[in-house]
Enzyme design. Structure first.
Site, PDB file in Angstrom:
ATOM      1  N   GLY B 151       0.826  -1.192   0.000  1.00  0.00           N
ATOM      2  CA  GLY B 151       0.000   0.000   0.000  1.00  0.00           C
ATOM      3  C   GLY B 151       0.868   1.252   0.000  1.00  0.00           C
ATOM      4  O   GLY B 151       2.054   1.212   0.344  1.00  0.00           O
ATOM      5  N   CYS B 152       0.266   2.362  -0.394  1.00  0.00           N
ATOM      6  CA  CYS B 152       1.034   3.609  -0.489  1.00  0.00           C
ATOM      7  C   CYS B 152       1.471   4.092   0.890  1.00  0.00           C
ATOM      8  O   CYS B 152       2.640   4.446   1.097  1.00  0.00           O
ATOM      9  CB  CYS B 152       0.219   4.680  -1.204  1.00  0.00           C
ATOM     10  SG  CYS B 152      -1.461   4.883  -0.584  1.00  0.00           S
TER      11      CYS B 152
END
Lengths: 340, 340, 340, 340
Positions: B151-152
């Site tokens: 995920g970012c």
């Protein structure tokens, strides 16, 4: 009935503009005099073209104090360290003063000297100045000759923290972390590369790590209001918007505490405060308070930590709106006059 | 020499667009197939008008797996919970897979079930999937059949935290606070009121208090990488910008620690990492990494706390750039191919 | 003295929000009733969290007309074609009406049918409705039962064009070109991809080439006001901002004309108009009028063409502010009441 | 194979940054030398922190011409009037030059003097300089020693207008109106109040009425390319975005003309142009070309007028991308090298 006469000293920045805008619709006060350090007596609407038809006073030279004849109250929007050289002259003429600078916010001159890099020039008045956070100082503001209008970041942080600190809900042994996100107007109106549009747009950026001057302001007022020493770790950030400020605050509770308990303390603290809204419906966001004198608060608990959110418009509740709220209290107007 | 053939499964969101853009200038790989759940076989440049002249493939129906004949690697950009139903089919066809969803990021299926609200449909492969953070998993990625692209938010947080946790510089007894500020592309391309322009512009807003799904991802990977249990309190915020992400991280050090010591650990950890820049010249800001696969880091100390800053472009190092970095490693390209 | 009671029909869009905001500080009027097509009687401050503490009325069901007992004036903020089915009911109850939709703006029902795609449902009242551009219709508005509040683009364009057309300074044989740039609030509050933040931000985009419905509105009113047929080529654009509108207008003069002559005609036309500012100091810009009911105008000549600039806040002078200006005139308030 | 060596003269503005970014991924060229008027030999990545790890060359003093030993081509990104004093020195050393300033764009020195306020210092070379619009000058650019890289506005306007003017579809007796909307990077990197974030954000504003220097550039090149005198009325506007430019162009056709005929002419003109996209699927918008060297065009007809839309990224096709496209042609690279 004749209106209260106000003067703005240093009207050519964003706080000056906002003072003029708000006072132009105030039912009981008006802008009578503008004094500025700019030469040439410029008309204020030449500096702010939005003001044509709203206020077209000339900015008289700051030393032309005779213009102040008949003025009741002055808003001082001069830079830090310049204000303290000028405020005494206003007080000596009998004006009451709301100083927007930091010069009278820190009661301890040693703290001032440490953070502002010079000796305070008017130490004797530090005791007399009242910190202009109406929600905590309303009674003292009423009588004050000199109100030190709080910084934008301290206003947001203190409104969230002070009631909980007072209620002994925050562990004084742990630093409170204030992570703040602010619009660009907070930096004033002098063009800089950091807030040049192509640099600020699409850019979130921290600044002032460990050395922002609002950090000691938060600490001193928290201690003042609550009688307890509190350490604050304050980290501001610039975000790409004109105005608005959100503080996300992380603190250690003294013991097990629920969101409901925290909310309850905040609601009781601000039951009579017309401009503080304790939110349980939504999380505070800058859009909800933009253009208003409201400060929105919410309290949450996660991973054993207290998380507080505090949102306000940095130009209004964080500066000029609060200054007028203070004026309203000082002169017996309804606290909300001109501010809804 | 013929190019590596890639497929994008679910190409109609922003990560798909970014994959196509990057692959269109990759020296050794190309987009060969697009598979989508959208009916009607739309041309991708009808969905993204910027792609005319760059990529004008049709989006074939996702079940037309025969299109995958000859394809070497698939990027799966399907929503969480949809991906895990599809990934096995790709692997069974012999493709190697970079899954952009969260479905294979959490090794523990119980944690998945708790945070994603359903039983994991492909538990057997959770062990086999490699968490695609190249700076920590490079060797395992090289051989992986299935890479779970991070995920970012976890990418930004873990790159800052993991080396310090590994070096025992963070007190495991205290939760690490990750205060994140993200651009709106992170929310995907389906129009919503929260990211409707008049609601997002001039608006900073927190969300997901205590319940964002990237929180367990950070905790599990930190534990995985460092062998120590770490608690993370993660608080994301939306800021008015397209892309970019800044994490400001507050942690308690195990003992006295200086900025220099922290910086030294980070610099050593990333001496060979082409996309991590440890900054001592400036504070990380999203503008400096926008449009790039860089993650900028900086470490500071204030009030006895460690403060870390981590900035990246959420669409590139936080998603599609990292996916291609993983592909580069998997297929023996230079790690930076197509990414400068 | 008791305040004028107003109702807002369709209060859940941006014009509704702005009406409530302005009326909340109006000295002589107040919002008494909200009627909406939304089920469930939602509180308006649940829809607009900014309104907590400002207006917390329930949105009653639109058919609960008994709520309108005692109400003096209704603002109809319903969509085009819906409004004309509802306005008659209000008029029959004896309310005066300011209709924000386009339904009563075009005197010719054939033109309405052509541009809005359906037969007009209340043709008989088209003659009776007064086009609510106070600068040209002040006397008729005073007596009107039904005011058709102008569109935002027509307001900006007509204020610039009408005095010059009336003065025979524009060649009626040549189409007037109106190139408009508008903020995103003009599109209403229903989320769409075109105004989704990641699509609108950093994006200037034309729309409605040759077929925007404000084009016939401009033409009909110009003809109406000036008695001459005028052709308008109207080209709108979306720009990445919340609010504000700038029209740049190119027209052929009837003969040699100077900037001074044009300016002079505009200044005379608006000598008594409190909200139109003819600018010679600066070029009109949306920032100067943002949050106000002002329309800023300027006239120039270049390459033998007349160039006019007209800027206003599309939500205020372009919609809700003008509606309240109309109400002020209808009920004998000072024209500026609540609007400074 | 060794790469082409390039120098950038004046690299500290936005065009310099963009040149460095594009050249850093060019397969056949590299930045070898930076020369600047700034004292102190600053490292370019200290000026642009985004460049750490990408380009860390020092900016040598502009008079240290010995640094240019071995350099093949220089990009001159100096201000207007400064460039023409420096370009001759480069040519005399045998370098080929792409000048980004306006100094060699206008073939007629009298026109230069009128619009730039000083006599041209290098008149003899005006004839030899080739206007660097590859779509019209490809053959001449191939051999040119000195290319005058076009302005951003002229690039956008000329790509839309020139084919139609050449095809005699535009009435030369009527001025062409070019209404342009530009992002703030077009103004350069020196902070100004007009592009200070709180002034530019939420603000659309015209400037340069009748006196922008790109107006004669458009007229001269149109005449040059088409052999016909054309009058252009150019009106630029600033919009709140970093980059991107949209020109909306209004022209009178010579006779009855359809959208299809206009489109057909454009499509034929650009059949072999890799960076011009004639759009019939969507209207050109800055987002579709942002970060690319594309110029998107569309032609429409309304109210008997031709309406053209032209969108490009002012920093790329409007400046540095076009400069590298020119370099590609001059040195026999594929025209698109480094630009996809």
């Amino acid at each position: 009935m004749s209106k209260l006469k106000t003067a703005i000293i240093g009207p050519t920045g964003y706080t000056g503009l906002e003072l003029i805008r708000i006072l132009s619709r105030h039912p009981g006060a008006e802008v009578s005099v503008l004094l500025s350090r700019r030469p040439g007596r410029p008309v204020i609407s030449d500096i702010f073209p939005s003001l044509v038809g709203v206020c077209e006073l000339k900015c008289e030279l700051i030393d032309d104090e005779k213009c102040l004849e008949g003025v009741d109250v002055a808003f001082v929007a001069l830079p830090h360290t310049v204000a303290m050289a000028y405020v005494p002259r206003l007080l000596e003429r009998g004006l009451r003063v709301v100083d927007m600078s930091a010069d009278y916010r820190l009661p301890d001159p040693a703290v001032y000297e440490k953070w502002y890099g010079m000796e305070h020039a008017d130490k004797a008045r530090l005791d007399e100045a009242v910190y202009g956070l109406p929600e905590f100082m309303r009674e003292r503001i009423r009588e004050a000759k000199l109100v030190a209008n709080p910084g934008c970041y301290p206003t947001a942080a203190l409104l969230a923290l002070a009631p909980l600190a007072e209620a002994d809900m925050l562990d004084p042994g742990m630093p409170v972390i204030v992570d703040a996100k602010s619009g660009a107007t907070g930096a004033g109106r002098t063009p800089t590369l950091v807030n040049y549009f192509p640099e600020r747009n699409e850019n979130v950026e921290p600044y002032g790590v460990g050395d922002h001057r609002h950090m000691p302001e938060m600490e001193q007022v928290l201690t003042d209001v609550t009688g307890k020493e509190t350490t604050v770790l304050f980290q501001p950030h610039l975000v790409p918007m004109d105005r608005g400020m959100l503080c996300t605050i992380y603190a250690a509770p003294t013991g097990g505490v629920t969101r409901e308990q925290l909310t309850d303390v905040l609601e009781k603290a601000y039951a009579d405060a017309p401009f503080v809204r304790v939110r349980t419906d939504v999380l505070p966001a800058t859009k909800y308070v933009s253009g208003t004198n409201f400060c929105d608060l919410a309290a949450h608990v996660a991973k054993g930590k207290v998380i507080l959110f505090s949102a306000l418009d940095n130009m209004i509740k964080g500066a000029s709106g609060q200054a007028i709220q203070n004026m309203n209290i000082m002169f017996g107007f309804d606290e909300t006059a001109g501010l809804y």
